[in-house]
Design a protein around this motif. Structure first.
Motif, PDB file in Angstrom:
ATOM      1  N   GLN A 186       0.796  -1.223   0.000  1.00 29.33           N
ATOM      2  CA  GLN A 186       0.000   0.000   0.000  1.00 29.33           C
ATOM      3  C   GLN A 186       0.835   1.282   0.000  1.00 29.33           C
ATOM      4  O   GLN A 186       0.466   2.242  -0.683  1.00 29.33           O
ATOM      5  CB  GLN A 186      -0.980   0.008   1.180  1.00 29.33           C
ATOM      6  CG  GLN A 186      -1.986   1.157   1.129  1.00 29.33           C
ATOM      7  CD  GLN A 186      -2.775   1.172  -0.163  1.00 29.33           C
ATOM      8  OE1 GLN A 186      -3.263   0.148  -0.621  1.00 29.33           O
ATOM      9  NE2 GLN A 186      -2.889   2.354  -0.778  1.00 29.33           N
ATOM     10  N   PRO A 187       1.963   1.362   0.745  1.00 29.68           N
ATOM     11  CA  PRO A 187       2.764   2.602   0.675  1.00 29.68           C
ATOM     12  C   PRO A 187       3.194   2.947  -0.745  1.00 29.68           C
ATOM     13  O   PRO A 187       3.222   4.128  -1.126  1.00 29.68           O
ATOM     14  CB  PRO A 187       3.968   2.292   1.574  1.00 29.68           C
ATOM     15  CG  PRO A 187       3.437   1.301   2.564  1.00 29.68           C
ATOM     16  CD  PRO A 187       2.475   0.449   1.791  1.00 29.68           C
ATOM     17  N   LEU A 188       3.524   1.942  -1.557  1.00 32.31           N
ATOM     18  CA  LEU A 188       3.893   2.220  -2.945  1.00 32.31           C
ATOM     19  C   LEU A 188       2.682   2.721  -3.722  1.00 32.31           C
ATOM     20  O   LEU A 188       2.802   3.645  -4.542  1.00 32.31           O
ATOM     21  CB  LEU A 188       4.455   0.952  -3.604  1.00 32.31           C
ATOM     22  CG  LEU A 188       4.773   1.075  -5.096  1.00 32.31           C
ATOM     23  CD1 LEU A 188       5.792   2.178  -5.349  1.00 32.31           C
ATOM     24  CD2 LEU A 188       5.272  -0.257  -5.652  1.00 32.31           C
ATOM     25  N   GLN A 189       1.513   2.135  -3.446  1.00 33.95           N
ATOM     26  CA  GLN A 189       0.311   2.607  -4.126  1.00 33.95           C
ATOM     27  C   GLN A 189       0.015   4.057  -3.759  1.00 33.95           C
ATOM     28  O   GLN A 189      -0.424   4.844  -4.606  1.00 33.95           O
ATOM     29  CB  GLN A 189      -0.872   1.702  -3.753  1.00 33.95           C
ATOM     30  CG  GLN A 189      -2.012   1.662  -4.777  1.00 33.95           C
ATOM     31  CD  GLN A 189      -2.942   2.852  -4.668  1.00 33.95           C
ATOM     32  OE1 GLN A 189      -3.172   3.400  -3.582  1.00 33.95           O
ATOM     33  NE2 GLN A 189      -3.495   3.270  -5.797  1.00 33.95           N
ATOM     34  N   ASP A 190       0.300   4.435  -2.512  1.00 32.35           N
ATOM     35  CA  ASP A 190       0.146   5.836  -2.097  1.00 32.35           C
ATOM     36  C   ASP A 190       1.067   6.747  -2.903  1.00 32.35           C
ATOM     37  O   ASP A 190       0.671   7.847  -3.326  1.00 32.35           O
ATOM     38  CB  ASP A 190       0.458   5.987  -0.604  1.00 32.35           C
ATOM     39  CG  ASP A 190      -0.576   5.317   0.290  1.00 32.35           C
ATOM     40  OD1 ASP A 190      -1.678   4.999  -0.198  1.00 32.35           O
ATOM     41  OD2 ASP A 190      -0.270   5.121   1.488  1.00 32.35           O
ATOM     42  N   GLY A 198       0.248  14.786  -8.919  1.00 29.65           N
ATOM     43  CA  GLY A 198       1.264  15.831  -8.939  1.00 29.65           C
ATOM     44  C   GLY A 198       1.507  16.479  -7.595  1.00 29.65           C
ATOM     45  O   GLY A 198       1.819  17.675  -7.529  1.00 29.65           O
ATOM     46  N   VAL A 199       1.376  15.702  -6.515  1.00 29.97           N
ATOM     47  CA  VAL A 199       1.605  16.233  -5.173  1.00 29.97           C
ATOM     48  C   VAL A 199       2.503  15.265  -4.407  1.00 29.97           C
ATOM     49  O   VAL A 199       2.715  14.128  -4.821  1.00 29.97           O
ATOM     50  CB  VAL A 199       0.281  16.429  -4.397  1.00 29.97           C
ATOM     51  CG1 VAL A 199      -0.616  17.438  -5.104  1.00 29.97           C
ATOM     52  CG2 VAL A 199      -0.457  15.087  -4.235  1.00 29.97           C
ATOM     53  N   THR A 200       3.042  15.709  -3.283  1.00 32.56           N
ATOM     54  CA  THR A 200       3.797  14.816  -2.415  1.00 32.56           C
ATOM     55  C   THR A 200       2.813  13.977  -1.599  1.00 32.56           C
ATOM     56  O   THR A 200       1.628  14.317  -1.489  1.00 32.56           O
ATOM     57  CB  THR A 200       4.704  15.597  -1.467  1.00 32.56           C
ATOM     58  OG1 THR A 200       3.886  16.449  -0.640  1.00 32.56           O
ATOM     59  CG2 THR A 200       5.702  16.457  -2.239  1.00 32.56           C
ATOM     60  N   VAL A 201       3.311  12.900  -1.027  1.00 38.87           N
ATOM     61  CA  VAL A 201       2.434  12.012  -0.254  1.00 38.87           C
ATOM     62  C   VAL A 201       1.783  12.751   0.903  1.00 38.87           C
ATOM     63  O   VAL A 201       0.591  12.572   1.181  1.00 38.87           O
ATOM     64  CB  VAL A 201       3.227  10.793   0.255  1.00 38.87           C
ATOM     65  CG1 VAL A 201       2.373   9.950   1.193  1.00 38.87           C
ATOM     66  CG2 VAL A 201       3.709   9.930  -0.911  1.00 38.87           C
ATOM     67  N   ASP A 202       2.542  13.624   1.575  1.00 36.48           N
ATOM     68  CA  ASP A 202       1.960  14.322   2.727  1.00 36.48           C
ATOM     69  C   ASP A 202       0.969  15.404   2.310  1.00 36.48           C
ATOM     70  O   ASP A 202       0.235  15.942   3.143  1.00 36.48           O
ATOM     71  CB  ASP A 202       3.063  14.904   3.616  1.00 36.48           C
ATOM     72  CG  ASP A 202       3.935  15.919   2.899  1.00 36.48           C
ATOM     73  OD1 ASP A 202       3.832  16.013   1.670  1.00 36.48           O
ATOM     74  OD2 ASP A 202       4.714  16.602   3.585  1.00 36.48           O
ATOM     75  N   GLN A 203       0.932  15.727   1.016  1.00 39.18           N
ATOM     76  CA  GLN A 203      -0.050  16.693   0.524  1.00 39.18           C
ATOM     77  C   GLN A 203      -1.270  16.017  -0.104  1.00 39.18           C
ATOM     78  O   GLN A 203      -2.255  16.674  -0.420  1.00 39.18           O
ATOM     79  CB  GLN A 203       0.592  17.592  -0.545  1.00 39.18           C
ATOM     80  CG  GLN A 203       1.713  18.485  -0.035  1.00 39.18           C
ATOM     81  CD  GLN A 203       2.437  19.176  -1.180  1.00 39.18           C
ATOM     82  OE1 GLN A 203       2.484  18.672  -2.300  1.00 39.18           O
ATOM     83  NE2 GLN A 203       3.009  20.343  -0.897  1.00 39.18           N
TER      84      GLN A 203
END
Length: 323
Positions: A186-190, A198-203
Motif C-alpha cells: 500500500q505505501p507504494l500505491q500511495d 502531482g503532489v507529495t504524499v503528505d499533501q
C-alpha cells in the motif's frame, strides 16, 4: 467458501495498480482463490504475463478490462470466449486510437455494438439513467458490483448499489477493488497516487486510500466480510465459470479478403516461397533446400501459422516500398 476476484488492477493500470501481474496471480494461488480477473484500465497489457503465471500456478485467469465510457460510468467487461476476446480487443483499440496517448474512452453505443461474447460488471453504483442502457445491451450478462473497503461511505455506496441492482433486475456481485497483491504494498500505491495527482504524499490527503483494504483477500476473509451476503459472494464463482476465453486457444488468422482469389493462406505462402526461391537460386534450387522448404511448409500448415508469415511478408513489402 469459494471466491473469485473480479476487479483487479496491476501496474499496467498506470499510477494506480501497485503490483505486477505475476505477483497478483501468485498471491491468488497462495490464498486459494478459484479464479482471478485481470481488469486493467482500457488495456490488456498484462494479459500475457498473467496468463503464463496462471498456467504456472494453476489459477483460472479471466481476460478482462475496465473500460472508460465517454457518456457513462466505467464498466468492467470479461471475455466469455474467443469471440468475446476479439470484441474486447476491438473495443480497447477503438478507445485508445480515438484519443491522445494516455487517454481512452468509448461511447456506450460502441460498447453495446460489441457486447457479444462479453459479460459486464458495473464496479460501483451510478445513476440509474446512466446505467440502464448498458444493462439492456447485456441481457443476462450484466452485474452490479459491491465492495467494502472498511471506510467512510461504505454503507451509502452499498445501499445505492443494492437499489440499482433491484431497479435493473440484475445480480449483485461482490469484489474487492484490488490495487495490490498484499497489504504491505500500500505505501507504494500511495506514492503512485501522489505522482498521478502531482503532489507529495503528505499533501495527497483524501486522494489516498484511507487503508490497505483494496488488496487480494482469501475466500475465508471475503466470506467473513460479506457474511450477510453469501449469495453475492457465490456469484463471483458463477460469473467466473461462464468465462472460458484463454490465450491458449487463440490463433492468428490472416484476413481472407487480403488473399488473392482462389488461394488459401497456405497456398499463397507456398506461391510466395516458390517465387522467392526462384529469385534466390536463379541457376536452380538445390535439392536439400527443396526438402527443407517442404518440411517447413508442412509444419507451418499443421500449426496453422501461415497467416503469421504472410503478415510479416506484408510488413517487409510495405517497408521496402518506402525505402
Amino acid at each position: 467458501m469459494s471466491y473469485a476476484e473480479l476487479v483487479c488492477r496491476s501496474h499496467f493500470s498506470f499510477l494506480r495498480g501497485a503490483s505486477h501481474p505475476e505477483e497478483l496471480v501468485a498471491a491468488a494461488a497462495r490464498l486459494g482463490l478459484s479464479a482471478l480477473a485481470l481488469t486493467d484500465q482500457d488495456g490488456l497489457y498484462g494479459a500475457v504475463k498473467a496468463h503464463l503465471a496462471a498456467k504456472e500456478h494453476g489459477v483460472k485467469l479471466l481476460l478482462g478490462a475496465e473500460l472508460t465510457l465517454e457518456d457513462g460510468p466505467p464498466v468492467v467487461v470479461y471475455a466469455r470466449d474467443a469471440g468475446g476476446y476479439a470484441n474486447l480487443c476491438r473495443l480497447v483499440s477503438h478507445s485508445r486510437m480515438t484519443h491522445p496517448k494516455g487517454e481512452a474512452g468509448l461511447p456506450w453505443r460502441k460498447l453495446a455494438e460489441h457486447a457479444s461474447g462479453l459479460l459486464a460488471l458495473l464496479p460501483g453504483p451510478a445513476p440509474l439513467e446512466a446505467v440502464a442502457p448498458l444493462a439492456e445491451a447485456f441481457p443476462g450478462a450484466f452485474h452490479v458490483g459491491l465492495s467494502r473497503s472498511l471506510s467512510a461511505g461504505d454503507a451509502v455506496r452499498e445501499a445505492r448499489a443494492d437499489a440499482l441492482a433491484r431497479a435493473l433486475g440484475v445480480p449483485l456481485v461482490v469484489h474487492n477493488d484490488v490495487h495490490t497483491h498484499h497489504r504491505e504494498r500500500q505505501p507504494l500505491q500511495d506514492v503512485l497516487t501522489s505522482i498521478r495527482h502531482g503532489v507529495t504524499v503528505d499533501q495527497a490527503g483524501t486522494r489516498l486510500f484511507p487503508n490497505a483494504e483494496r488488496t487480494l483477500k482469501s475466500p475465508g476473509e471475503m466470506a467473513r466480510l460479506f457474511a450477510d451476503r453469501p449469495e453475492a459472494l457465490a456469484r463471483t464463482v458463477e460469473l467466473a465459470s461462464r468465462c472460458e476465453a484463454s490465450l491458449d486457444a487463440l490463433h492468428y488468422h490472416f484476413p481472407e479478403e487480403d488473399l488473392p482469389e482462389g488461394r488459401t493462406a497456405d497456398t499463397h505462402l507456398r506461391a510466395l516461397t516458390e517465387a522467392g526461391l526462384r529469385t534466390r537460386y536463379p541457376a536452380g534450387i538445390p535439392p536439400e533446400v527443396t526438402r527443407q522448404i517442404e518440411h517447413e511448409l508442412r509444419l507451418i500448415a499443421a500449426l496453422d501459422f501461415a497467416g503469421f508469415f504472410l503478415a510479416l511478408w506484408d510488413i517487409v513489402m510495405f517497408a521496402r516500398g518506402r525505402g
